[in-house]
Motif scaffolding. Sequence first.
Motif, PDB file in Angstrom:
ATOM      1  N   ASP A 153       3.136 -64.748  73.064  1.00 15.39           N
ATOM      2  CA  ASP A 153       2.528 -63.484  73.698  1.00 15.39           C
ATOM      3  C   ASP A 153       3.698 -62.452  74.113  1.00 15.39           C
ATOM      4  OD1 ASP A 153       0.306 -64.960  73.738  1.00 15.39           O
ATOM      5  OD2 ASP A 153       0.790 -65.517  75.783  1.00 15.39           O
ATOM      6  N   ALA A 154       3.285 -61.222  74.115  1.00 14.79           N
ATOM      7  CA  ALA A 154       4.116 -60.326  74.553  1.00 14.79           C
ATOM      8  C   ALA A 154       4.337 -60.296  75.845  1.00 14.79           C
ATOM      9  CB  ALA A 154       3.806 -58.846  73.819  1.00 14.79           C
ATOM     10  N   SER A 155       4.592 -59.174  76.751  1.00 10.69           N
ATOM     11  CA  SER A 155       4.577 -59.033  78.134  1.00 10.69           C
ATOM     12  C   SER A 155       3.319 -59.497  78.892  1.00 10.69           C
ATOM     13  CB  SER A 155       5.248 -57.704  78.785  1.00 10.69           C
ATOM     14  OG  SER A 155       3.967 -56.796  78.610  1.00 10.69           O
ATOM     15  N   ALA A 156       3.541 -60.027  80.086  1.00 13.74           N
ATOM     16  CA  ALA A 156       2.450 -60.467  81.064  1.00 13.74           C
ATOM     17  C   ALA A 156       2.418 -59.548  82.118  1.00 13.74           C
ATOM     18  CB  ALA A 156       2.431 -61.610  81.330  1.00 13.74           C
ATOM     19  N   CYS A 157       2.995 -58.107  82.112  1.00 12.36           N
ATOM     20  CA  CYS A 157       2.787 -57.109  83.032  1.00 12.36           C
ATOM     21  C   CYS A 157       2.261 -55.767  82.930  1.00 12.36           C
ATOM     22  CB  CYS A 157       4.532 -57.000  83.334  1.00 12.36           C
ATOM     23  SG  CYS A 157       5.354 -58.498  83.890  1.00 12.36           S
ATOM     24  N   ARG A 158       1.035 -55.788  81.761  1.00  9.30           N
ATOM     25  CA  ARG A 158       0.666 -54.473  81.474  1.00  9.30           C
ATOM     26  C   ARG A 158      -0.169 -53.848  82.631  1.00  9.30           C
ATOM     27  NH1 ARG A 158       0.735 -54.075  75.830  1.00  9.30           N
ATOM     28  NH2 ARG A 158      -0.585 -52.419  76.086  1.00  9.30           N
ATOM     29  N   THR A 159      -0.800 -54.599  83.586  1.00 11.36           N
ATOM     30  CA  THR A 159      -1.862 -54.218  84.546  1.00 11.36           C
ATOM     31  C   THR A 159      -1.333 -54.458  86.092  1.00 11.36           C
ATOM     32  OG1 THR A 159      -3.359 -55.790  84.398  1.00 11.36           O
ATOM     33  CG2 THR A 159      -3.589 -53.909  82.943  1.00 11.36           C
ATOM     34  N   LEU A 160      -2.144 -54.214  86.823  1.00 15.44           N
ATOM     35  CA  LEU A 160      -2.024 -54.507  88.174  1.00 15.44           C
ATOM     36  C   LEU A 160      -2.492 -56.095  88.381  1.00 15.44           C
ATOM     37  CD1 LEU A 160      -3.014 -51.351  90.406  1.00 15.44           C
ATOM     38  CD2 LEU A 160      -0.653 -52.244  89.965  1.00 15.44           C
ATOM     39  N   LYS A 161      -3.385 -56.288  87.764  1.00 19.07           N
ATOM     40  CA  LYS A 161      -4.072 -57.561  87.776  1.00 19.07           C
ATOM     41  C   LYS A 161      -3.575 -58.552  86.644  1.00 19.07           C
ATOM     42  CE  LYS A 161      -8.650 -56.202  89.453  1.00 19.07           C
ATOM     43  NZ  LYS A 161      -9.919 -56.309  89.252  1.00 19.07           N
ATOM     44  N   ALA A 162      -2.428 -58.230  86.031  1.00 14.55           N
ATOM     45  CA  ALA A 162      -1.701 -59.096  85.165  1.00 14.55           C
ATOM     46  C   ALA A 162      -0.940 -60.103  85.854  1.00 14.55           C
ATOM     47  CB  ALA A 162      -0.724 -58.424  84.253  1.00 14.55           C
ATOM     48  N   PRO A 163      -0.647 -61.331  85.083  1.00 11.44           N
ATOM     49  CA  PRO A 163      -0.132 -62.439  85.660  1.00 11.44           C
ATOM     50  C   PRO A 163       1.247 -62.171  86.304  1.00 11.44           C
ATOM     51  CG  PRO A 163      -0.913 -63.250  83.634  1.00 11.44           C
ATOM     52  CD  PRO A 163      -1.241 -61.654  83.953  1.00 11.44           C
ATOM     53  N   GLY A 164       1.921 -61.218  85.837  1.00 12.34           N
ATOM     54  CA  GLY A 164       3.383 -60.702  86.445  1.00 12.34           C
ATOM     55  C   GLY A 164       3.189 -59.417  87.085  1.00 12.34           C
ATOM     56  N   TYR A 165       2.009 -58.925  87.282  1.00  6.14           N
ATOM     57  CA  TYR A 165       1.953 -57.617  88.073  1.00  6.14           C
ATOM     58  C   TYR A 165       2.159 -56.484  87.076  1.00  6.14           C
ATOM     59  CZ  TYR A 165       1.302 -54.168  92.137  1.00  6.14           C
ATOM     60  OH  TYR A 165       0.847 -53.419  92.765  1.00  6.14           O
ATOM     61  N   LEU A 166       2.206 -55.269  87.594  1.00 10.65           N
ATOM     62  CA  LEU A 166       2.309 -53.844  86.938  1.00 10.65           C
ATOM     63  C   LEU A 166       3.749 -53.616  86.691  1.00 10.65           C
ATOM     64  CD1 LEU A 166       1.515 -51.579  84.766  1.00 10.65           C
ATOM     65  CD2 LEU A 166       1.036 -50.345  87.175  1.00 10.65           C
ATOM     66  N   ASP A 167       4.520 -53.685  85.371  1.00  9.62           N
ATOM     67  CA  ASP A 167       5.821 -53.072  85.165  1.00  9.62           C
ATOM     68  C   ASP A 167       5.896 -52.190  84.075  1.00  9.62           C
ATOM     69  OD1 ASP A 167       8.315 -52.982  84.335  1.00  9.62           O
ATOM     70  OD2 ASP A 167       9.009 -55.129  85.243  1.00  9.62           O
ATOM     71  N   GLU A 168       6.188 -50.896  84.625  1.00  5.87           N
ATOM     72  CA  GLU A 168       6.178 -49.875  83.801  1.00  5.87           C
ATOM     73  C   GLU A 168       6.906 -49.898  82.277  1.00  5.87           C
ATOM     74  OE1 GLU A 168       7.421 -46.304  85.979  1.00  5.87           O
ATOM     75  OE2 GLU A 168       5.496 -46.081  87.178  1.00  5.87           O
ATOM     76  N   ARG A 169       7.919 -51.184  82.203  1.00  6.00           N
ATOM     77  CA  ARG A 169       8.741 -51.194  81.094  1.00  6.00           C
ATOM     78  C   ARG A 169       7.765 -51.978  80.273  1.00  6.00           C
ATOM     79  NH1 ARG A 169      13.635 -54.303  84.088  1.00  6.00           N
ATOM     80  NH2 ARG A 169      11.821 -55.459  84.909  1.00  6.00           N
ATOM     81  N   ALA A 170       6.865 -52.670  80.414  1.00  9.85           N
ATOM     82  CA  ALA A 170       6.072 -53.575  79.758  1.00  9.85           C
ATOM     83  C   ALA A 170       5.419 -52.899  78.455  1.00  9.85           C
ATOM     84  CB  ALA A 170       4.979 -54.464  80.642  1.00  9.85           C
ATOM     85  N   ALA A 171       4.673 -51.684  78.565  1.00  8.04           N
ATOM     86  CA  ALA A 171       3.891 -51.081  77.624  1.00  8.04           C
ATOM     87  C   ALA A 171       4.982 -50.799  76.580  1.00  8.04           C
ATOM     88  CB  ALA A 171       3.388 -50.191  78.058  1.00  8.04           C
ATOM     89  N   PRO A 172       6.239 -50.070  76.828  1.00  3.79           N
ATOM     90  CA  PRO A 172       7.084 -49.714  75.670  1.00  3.79           C
ATOM     91  C   PRO A 172       7.789 -50.913  75.175  1.00  3.79           C
ATOM     92  CG  PRO A 172       7.619 -48.284  77.789  1.00  3.79           C
ATOM     93  CD  PRO A 172       6.410 -49.343  78.288  1.00  3.79           C
ATOM     94  N   PHE A 173       7.859 -52.060  75.671  1.00  2.00           N
ATOM     95  CA  PHE A 173       8.596 -53.177  74.998  1.00  2.00           C
ATOM     96  C   PHE A 173       7.561 -53.862  74.157  1.00  2.00           C
ATOM     97  CE2 PHE A 173       9.286 -57.544  74.736  1.00  2.00           C
ATOM     98  CZ  PHE A 173      10.542 -57.789  74.755  1.00  2.00           C
ATOM     99  N   ASP A 174       6.069 -53.923  74.583  1.00  2.00           N
ATOM    100  CA  ASP A 174       5.129 -54.333  73.736  1.00  2.00           C
ATOM    101  C   ASP A 174       5.087 -53.371  72.529  1.00  2.00           C
ATOM    102  OD1 ASP A 174       4.886 -56.267  75.565  1.00  2.00           O
ATOM    103  OD2 ASP A 174       3.011 -55.941  76.194  1.00  2.00           O
ATOM    104  N   ALA A 175       5.155 -52.183  72.593  1.00  2.00           N
ATOM    105  CA  ALA A 175       4.878 -51.391  71.445  1.00  2.00           C
ATOM    106  C   ALA A 175       5.953 -51.386  70.508  1.00  2.00           C
ATOM    107  CB  ALA A 175       4.905 -49.767  72.004  1.00  2.00           C
ATOM    108  N   GLU A 176       7.306 -51.759  70.971  1.00  2.00           N
ATOM    109  CA  GLU A 176       8.297 -52.036  69.875  1.00  2.00           C
ATOM    110  C   GLU A 176       7.966 -53.305  69.254  1.00  2.00           C
ATOM    111  OE1 GLU A 176      11.771 -51.743  67.794  1.00  2.00           O
ATOM    112  OE2 GLU A 176      10.416 -50.401  68.340  1.00  2.00           O
ATOM    113  N   VAL A 177       7.520 -54.367  70.079  1.00  2.00           N
ATOM    114  CA  VAL A 177       7.469 -55.673  69.378  1.00  2.00           C
ATOM    115  C   VAL A 177       6.163 -55.286  68.507  1.00  2.00           C
ATOM    116  CG1 VAL A 177       6.295 -57.897  69.897  1.00  2.00           C
ATOM    117  CG2 VAL A 177       8.090 -57.112  71.530  1.00  2.00           C
TER     118      VAL A 177
END
Length: 241
Positions: A153-177
Amino acid sequence: MLVAAAVCPCPPLLVPEVAAGAAPELDAARAACTDALGVLAAARPHRLTVVGPVDAPEPETYPEGTRGSFKGFGVDLDVRLGRAAEGDGGAGAERRLPYALAVAAWLLERTGWSDAPVDGLGVGERLAPGHCARIGRDLATRAERVALLVMGDASACRTLKAPGYLDERAAPFDAEVGRALGAADLAALMALDAGLAHELKVSGRAPWQVLAGAAEGAGLGGSLLFEDAPYGVGYAVTTWS
């Protein structure tokens, strides 16, 4: 030599019995995984190796016939990696599949895989990129025609309810993946930051870098079949052929 690869997410929720009432939410991901395994079968490999994350400091191997279970997720469902071992015991009975490889075994059983022998390899999230690449290069030499089913899986931090809570770095990381996997961009996959991946709870970083090592010199092209972040976790399905 690596002739084909499929990259799939590995949440146990991919198994409908585990997801229960929420099962339809991942129907599109399941369909994409089925299509990806079709690409592997069409490549007519002599060997298929499933690569996925495992909670261990060193790589762990799982011979054909190794069993797994989803009982830890409240479901009485067992799976087996590939064909049964001789006598349905022996090496395959010595250890159980980690959850990511159990999901892969479920996918293979679901699609009726019988095209080539199957084994498994678990790689830990702390494994250095260079080590991952070396493992991949070795896998690619194990048969004249090798295919990989790569789980992660890619990041687990894409939303407030995600397992890792929201991290603004997650969406750009996943986009590059997603871009790198879809383009079969080996350099970009090798450049993924292991430390950042750990902070974003990315389970696929080490398996993807094993794939990058295996694909060196193979000249494979990529295709992105699915990308989404249900439950705040990044999932991508791609094929390389």
